[in-house]
Design a protein around this motif. Structure first.
Motif, PDB file in Angstrom:
ATOM      1  N   LYS A   9     -42.330 -27.598 -48.276  1.00  0.00           N
ATOM      2  CA  LYS A   9     -43.007 -28.660 -47.533  1.00  0.00           C
ATOM      3  C   LYS A   9     -43.252 -29.842 -48.465  1.00  0.00           C
ATOM      4  CE  LYS A   9     -46.508 -26.245 -45.469  1.00  0.00           C
ATOM      5  NZ  LYS A   9     -47.592 -25.993 -44.575  1.00  0.00           N
ATOM      6  N   ASP A  11     -45.104 -32.565 -48.033  1.00  0.00           N
ATOM      7  CA  ASP A  11     -46.106 -33.259 -47.249  1.00  0.00           C
ATOM      8  C   ASP A  11     -47.021 -34.154 -48.089  1.00  0.00           C
ATOM      9  OD1 ASP A  11     -47.202 -31.115 -48.522  1.00  0.00           O
ATOM     10  OD2 ASP A  11     -48.374 -30.396 -46.820  1.00  0.00           O
ATOM     11  N   GLN A  12     -46.903 -34.107 -49.376  1.00  0.00           N
ATOM     12  CA  GLN A  12     -47.700 -34.958 -50.260  1.00  0.00           C
ATOM     13  C   GLN A  12     -46.759 -35.726 -51.175  1.00  0.00           C
ATOM     14  OE1 GLN A  12     -51.057 -35.164 -50.104  1.00  0.00           O
ATOM     15  NE2 GLN A  12     -51.126 -33.652 -48.461  1.00  0.00           N
TER      16      GLN A  12
END
Length: 99
Positions: A9, A11-12
């Motif tokens: 992921k 996501d940051q």
């Protein structure tokens, strides 16, 4: 290998920095590039350190209510995280200066 990439992921922002810098480091070590491989490797290693430092500085805070679980990542300066950031900036600067 498929499972690792499917569960990754990004996501940051610091995870994106880590993924891109790891990929460019791999490229600089494996293939001959149009620019100096040493320069690309130094910039990639510096970016890896910055990504790790930002990951260390992003502390998750979880709030649990009766219905929800909310996790927020706030940036908190830590000695280790800031040290990694500074080392990364120095390595990038040295790589650009030398390369």
């Amino acid at each position: 290998m498929e499972k690792v990439l499917s569960t990754l992921k990004l996501d940051q922002y610091y995870k994106v920095i880590l993924a891109i810098s790891a990929f460019t480091l791999f490229l600089s070590l494996k293939f001959s590039l149009m620019v100096s491989n040493d320069l690309v490797a130094m910039v990639s290693i510096g970016s890896l350190l910055i990504g790790l430092g930002e990951w260390r500085n992003s502390v998750p805070e979880t709030t649990i209510t009766s219905q929800y679980r909310i996790t927020v990542r706030n940036r908190k300066n830590t000695i280790l995280g800031n040290g990694l950031n500074i080392m990364g900036i120095v390595i990038i600067g040295a790589g650009v200066y030398i390369g």
